[in-house]
Design a protein around this motif. Structure first.
Motif, PDB file in Angstrom:
ATOM      1  N   MET A   1      14.039  -0.452  11.174  1.00 34.33           N
ATOM      2  CA  MET A   1      14.866  -0.070  10.021  1.00 34.33           C
ATOM      3  C   MET A   1      16.283  -0.595  10.204  1.00 34.33           C
ATOM      4  O   MET A   1      16.878  -0.450  11.257  1.00 34.33           O
ATOM      5  N   SER A   2      16.822  -1.205   9.182  1.00 39.58           N
ATOM      6  CA  SER A   2      18.137  -1.831   9.258  1.00 39.58           C
ATOM      7  C   SER A   2      19.229  -0.870   8.837  1.00 39.58           C
ATOM      8  O   SER A   2      19.028   0.020   8.023  1.00 39.58           O
ATOM      9  N   ALA A   3      20.422  -1.066   9.405  1.00 37.36           N
ATOM     10  CA  ALA A   3      21.546  -0.212   9.039  1.00 37.36           C
ATOM     11  C   ALA A   3      22.223  -0.704   7.768  1.00 37.36           C
ATOM     12  O   ALA A   3      22.975   0.020   7.128  1.00 37.36           O
ATOM     13  N   THR A   4      21.994  -1.951   7.388  1.00 34.81           N
ATOM     14  CA  THR A   4      22.690  -2.519   6.242  1.00 34.81           C
ATOM     15  C   THR A   4      21.765  -2.799   5.057  1.00 34.81           C
ATOM     16  O   THR A   4      22.234  -3.126   3.983  1.00 34.81           O
ATOM     17  N   ARG A   5      20.464  -2.690   5.268  1.00 32.12           N
ATOM     18  CA  ARG A   5      19.510  -2.915   4.198  1.00 32.12           C
ATOM     19  C   ARG A   5      18.578  -1.718   4.087  1.00 32.12           C
ATOM     20  O   ARG A   5      18.513  -0.893   4.998  1.00 32.12           O
ATOM     21  N   PHE A   6      17.871  -1.640   2.983  1.00 28.01           N
ATOM     22  CA  PHE A   6      16.911  -0.557   2.790  1.00 28.01           C
ATOM     23  C   PHE A   6      15.592  -1.186   2.391  1.00 28.01           C
ATOM     24  O   PHE A   6      15.510  -1.931   1.413  1.00 28.01           O
ATOM     25  N   SER A   7      14.558  -0.872   3.144  1.00 22.14           N
ATOM     26  CA  SER A   7      13.261  -1.499   2.931  1.00 22.14           C
ATOM     27  C   SER A   7      12.266  -0.491   2.378  1.00 22.14           C
ATOM     28  O   SER A   7      12.083   0.588   2.940  1.00 22.14           O
ATOM     29  N   VAL A   8      11.620  -0.858   1.275  1.00 27.16           N
ATOM     30  CA  VAL A   8      10.591  -0.017   0.663  1.00 27.16           C
ATOM     31  C   VAL A   8       9.254  -0.739   0.777  1.00 27.16           C
ATOM     32  O   VAL A   8       9.120  -1.893   0.376  1.00 27.16           O
ATOM     33  N   LEU A   9       8.268  -0.050   1.332  1.00 28.04           N
ATOM     34  CA  LEU A   9       6.914  -0.572   1.447  1.00 28.04           C
ATOM     35  C   LEU A   9       6.002   0.255   0.555  1.00 28.04           C
ATOM     36  O   LEU A   9       5.976   1.483   0.658  1.00 28.04           O
ATOM     37  N   ILE A  10       5.269  -0.404  -0.327  1.00 31.85           N
ATOM     38  CA  ILE A  10       4.378   0.283  -1.257  1.00 31.85           C
ATOM     39  C   ILE A  10       2.937  -0.064  -0.889  1.00 31.85           C
ATOM     40  O   ILE A  10       2.604  -1.239  -0.690  1.00 31.85           O
ATOM     41  N   VAL A  11       2.104   0.965  -0.795  1.00 32.48           N
ATOM     42  CA  VAL A  11       0.754   0.792  -0.256  1.00 32.48           C
ATOM     43  C   VAL A  11      -0.295   1.253  -1.265  1.00 32.48           C
ATOM     44  O   VAL A  11      -0.183   2.332  -1.855  1.00 32.48           O
ATOM     45  N   SER A  12      -1.307   0.418  -1.440  1.00 31.54           N
ATOM     46  CA  SER A  12      -2.492   0.825  -2.208  1.00 31.54           C
ATOM     47  C   SER A  12      -3.720   0.371  -1.427  1.00 31.54           C
ATOM     48  O   SER A  12      -3.635   0.164  -0.216  1.00 31.54           O
ATOM     49  N   THR A  13      -4.838   0.207  -2.081  1.00 27.61           N
ATOM     50  CA  THR A  13      -6.058  -0.140  -1.358  1.00 27.61           C
ATOM     51  C   THR A  13      -6.196  -1.645  -1.159  1.00 27.61           C
ATOM     52  O   THR A  13      -6.162  -2.152  -0.049  1.00 27.61           O
ATOM     53  N   GLY A  14      -6.331  -2.383  -2.255  1.00 27.48           N
ATOM     54  CA  GLY A  14      -6.561  -3.814  -2.142  1.00 27.48           C
ATOM     55  C   GLY A  14      -5.324  -4.677  -2.194  1.00 27.48           C
ATOM     56  O   GLY A  14      -5.387  -5.873  -1.920  1.00 27.48           O
ATOM     57  N   ASN A  15      -4.186  -4.080  -2.590  1.00 33.65           N
ATOM     58  CA  ASN A  15      -2.938  -4.831  -2.762  1.00 33.65           C
ATOM     59  C   ASN A  15      -3.069  -5.930  -3.810  1.00 33.65           C
ATOM     60  O   ASN A  15      -2.482  -7.001  -3.688  1.00 33.65           O
ATOM     61  N   VAL A  16      -3.847  -5.622  -4.855  1.00 33.41           N
ATOM     62  CA  VAL A  16      -3.957  -6.568  -5.957  1.00 33.41           C
ATOM     63  C   VAL A  16      -3.679  -5.916  -7.315  1.00 33.41           C
ATOM     64  O   VAL A  16      -3.566  -6.616  -8.326  1.00 33.41           O
ATOM     65  N   CYS A  17      -3.571  -4.563  -7.341  1.00 26.42           N
ATOM     66  CA  CYS A  17      -3.322  -3.865  -8.612  1.00 26.42           C
ATOM     67  C   CYS A  17      -2.088  -2.970  -8.518  1.00 26.42           C
ATOM     68  O   CYS A  17      -0.986  -3.385  -8.883  1.00 26.42           O
ATOM     69  N   ARG A  18      -2.276  -1.751  -8.000  1.00 27.39           N
ATOM     70  CA  ARG A  18      -1.199  -0.761  -8.051  1.00 27.39           C
ATOM     71  C   ARG A  18       0.023  -1.136  -7.230  1.00 27.39           C
ATOM     72  O   ARG A  18       1.152  -1.063  -7.727  1.00 27.39           O
ATOM     73  N   SER A  19      -0.172  -1.520  -5.979  1.00 27.53           N
ATOM     74  CA  SER A  19       1.009  -1.782  -5.147  1.00 27.53           C
ATOM     75  C   SER A  19       1.797  -3.017  -5.579  1.00 27.53           C
ATOM     76  O   SER A  19       3.035  -2.976  -5.565  1.00 27.53           O
ATOM     77  N   PRO A  20       1.164  -4.123  -5.999  1.00 22.46           N
ATOM     78  CA  PRO A  20       1.991  -5.222  -6.501  1.00 22.46           C
ATOM     79  C   PRO A  20       2.694  -4.895  -7.814  1.00 22.46           C
ATOM     80  O   PRO A  20       3.823  -5.333  -8.046  1.00 22.46           O
ATOM     81  N   ILE A  21       2.031  -4.098  -8.672  1.00 28.66           N
ATOM     82  CA  ILE A  21       2.711  -3.648  -9.888  1.00 28.66           C
ATOM     83  C   ILE A  21       3.954  -2.856  -9.499  1.00 28.66           C
ATOM     84  O   ILE A  21       5.049  -3.066 -10.030  1.00 28.66           O
ATOM     85  N   ALA A  22       3.792  -1.925  -8.556  1.00 28.46           N
ATOM     86  CA  ALA A  22       4.922  -1.097  -8.134  1.00 28.46           C
ATOM     87  C   ALA A  22       6.015  -1.926  -7.475  1.00 28.46           C
ATOM     88  O   ALA A  22       7.207  -1.692  -7.698  1.00 28.46           O
ATOM     89  N   GLU A  23       5.627  -2.885  -6.647  1.00 31.54           N
ATOM     90  CA  GLU A  23       6.618  -3.745  -5.989  1.00 31.54           C
ATOM     91  C   GLU A  23       7.488  -4.453  -7.023  1.00 31.54           C
ATOM     92  O   GLU A  23       8.724  -4.472  -6.913  1.00 31.54           O
ATOM     93  N   GLU A  24       6.849  -5.039  -8.022  1.00 29.10           N
ATOM     94  CA  GLU A  24       7.609  -5.784  -9.028  1.00 29.10           C
ATOM     95  C   GLU A  24       8.400  -4.865  -9.950  1.00 29.10           C
ATOM     96  O   GLU A  24       9.536  -5.184 -10.333  1.00 29.10           O
ATOM     97  N   LEU A  25       7.829  -3.717 -10.307  1.00 27.80           N
ATOM     98  CA  LEU A  25       8.565  -2.771 -11.150  1.00 27.80           C
ATOM     99  C   LEU A  25       9.789  -2.232 -10.422  1.00 27.80           C
ATOM    100  O   LEU A  25      10.865  -2.084 -11.021  1.00 27.80           O
TER     101      LEU A  25
END
Length: 206
Positions: A1-25
């Motif tokens: 974890m960085s002190a100057t940046r903030f990283s968000v990781l979004i997890v779903s099952t296949g990484n082809v529907c929900r999580s990529p939608i969430a990443e881009e949104l």
């Protein structure tokens, strides 16, 4: 974890529907809400049973395009411990995804939630109680507050904390899925500007 940046990781099952939608949104919401400060945020996604190397599901790309978002050359990948270790906040589509993260790294429990679970607790945090600081600092403070509200430990959660998998469903189901994701992510992004600035924007919009 960085002190100057903030990283968000979004997890779903296949990484082809929900999580990529969430990443881009999330990327789009950050840009619209905090402008240049969005560069301090890293948004990524992965799947617990990821279709590594696959592209985004066509309906997922279509609902993003309807919102004016061009996902570019997205490539799915499978969740790994390094991604969990580096993330400041991990958001699963369902309670099962949250538990899969815990199995990889039990120490990540305090920063791992479902999208809806995080939103539910974040709405109980009064924005004015967060530090008058840059968005990354406010995001860290918000994660700490949400984790405290969920103490003493993550429970089983609620069935409505899950966002159902739209894989194989018609386009309108993907639209509903994207709506649910966007609503959940807004509870995070809405806390990233000081209350005074948020109030000014609200007043000017009336």
């Amino acid at each position: 974890m960085s002190a100057t940046r903030f990283s968000v990781l979004i997890v779903s099952t296949g990484n082809v529907c929900r999580s990529p939608i969430a990443e881009e949104l999330l990327r789009a919401q950050l840009a619209a809400t905090i402008g240049p400060d969005a560069r301090a945020f890293r948004c990524e996604s992965a799947g617990t049973w990821g279709h590594s190397g696959a592209g985004m599901e066509s309906h997922a790309a279509a609902v993003l395009a309807e919102r004016g978002i061009e996902p570019g050359s997205f490539v799915a990948r499978e969740l790994n411990p390094d991604q969990v270790l580096e993330a400041d906040l991990i958001l699963g589509a369902t309670r099962d995804h949250r538990e899969q993260v815990h199995l990889l790294d039990p120490y990540a429990a305090g920063r791992t939630f479902t999208i809806r679970e995080f939103a539910r607790f974040a709405r109980r945090v009064y924005p004015a109680t967060l530090p008058e600081a840059d968005p990354a600092v406010r995001a860290r403070a918000l994660v700490d507050r949400v984790a405290m509200l969920r103490t003493p430990r993550p429970g089983p959660g609620r069935p409505d904390d899950d966002i159902a998998d739209p894989f194989g469903a018609p386009l309108h189901v993907f639209r509903l899925c994207a709506d649910s994701i966007a609503e959940g992510l807004a509870a995070l992004v809405g806390h990233l500007t000081p209350a005074s600035a948020a109030g000014s924007r609200s007043s000017s919009a009336v």
